[in-house]
Design an enzyme around this catalytic site. Sequence first.
Site, PDB file in Angstrom:
ATOM      1  N   ILE A  55       0.855  -1.185   0.000  1.00  0.00           N
ATOM      2  CA  ILE A  55       0.000   0.000   0.000  1.00  0.00           C
ATOM      3  C   ILE A  55       0.892   1.237   0.000  1.00  0.00           C
ATOM      4  O   ILE A  55       1.822   1.331   0.796  1.00  0.00           O
ATOM      5  CB  ILE A  55      -0.904   0.033   1.253  1.00  0.00           C
ATOM      6  CG1 ILE A  55      -1.793  -1.215   1.320  1.00  0.00           C
ATOM      7  CG2 ILE A  55      -1.755   1.302   1.264  1.00  0.00           C
ATOM      8  CD1 ILE A  55      -2.598  -1.324   2.608  1.00  0.00           C
ATOM      9  N   CYS A  56       0.585   2.168  -0.904  1.00  0.00           N
ATOM     10  CA  CYS A  56       1.278   3.461  -0.875  1.00  0.00           C
ATOM     11  C   CYS A  56       0.254   4.552  -1.103  1.00  0.00           C
ATOM     12  O   CYS A  56      -0.924   4.262  -1.288  1.00  0.00           O
ATOM     13  CB  CYS A  56       2.421   3.514  -1.880  1.00  0.00           C
ATOM     14  SG  CYS A  56       1.943   3.698  -3.580  1.00  0.00           S
ATOM     15  N   SER A  57       0.686   5.786  -1.091  1.00  0.00           N
ATOM     16  CA  SER A  57      -0.288   6.876  -1.153  1.00  0.00           C
ATOM     17  C   SER A  57      -1.068   6.882  -2.467  1.00  0.00           C
ATOM     18  O   SER A  57      -2.272   7.040  -2.457  1.00  0.00           O
ATOM     19  CB  SER A  57       0.352   8.220  -0.874  1.00  0.00           C
ATOM     20  OG  SER A  57       1.508   8.392  -1.622  1.00  0.00           O
ATOM     21  N   GLY A  75      -0.261   4.407  -5.135  1.00  0.00           N
ATOM     22  CA  GLY A  75      -0.125   3.131  -5.836  1.00  0.00           C
ATOM     23  C   GLY A  75       0.886   3.179  -6.966  1.00  0.00           C
ATOM     24  O   GLY A  75       1.071   2.201  -7.677  1.00  0.00           O
TER      25      GLY A  75
END
Length: 107
Positions: A9-11, A13
Amino acid sequence: MSKKTIMLICSAGMSTSLLVTKMQKAAAEKSLELDIFAVAASDADNQIASKTIDVVLLGPQVRFMEKQIEEKLAPKSIPSAVINMADYGTMNGEKVLNLALNLIKGA
């Protein structure tokens, strides 16, 4: 080992897509069959609800979500961790892959 699924998960994607590619390369070198994918934080809940996921890794930029993600994963007994900032910054796919595999083994 059956095919395992690793979700990052990242801010947005986007930044983790390169890391996913490096992790896939490291997995291929170890002859591991893994499903590794990245999602934006805004889509994480949908993915957790709809897919069978074995481990969730959070990018350093969304570490503030760690507690909330842990609470969502607890009923499914899915382990999670925040990716080490140095490993993320250097896009060290092998180290991040090993983190995920160790979490799966420990689950």
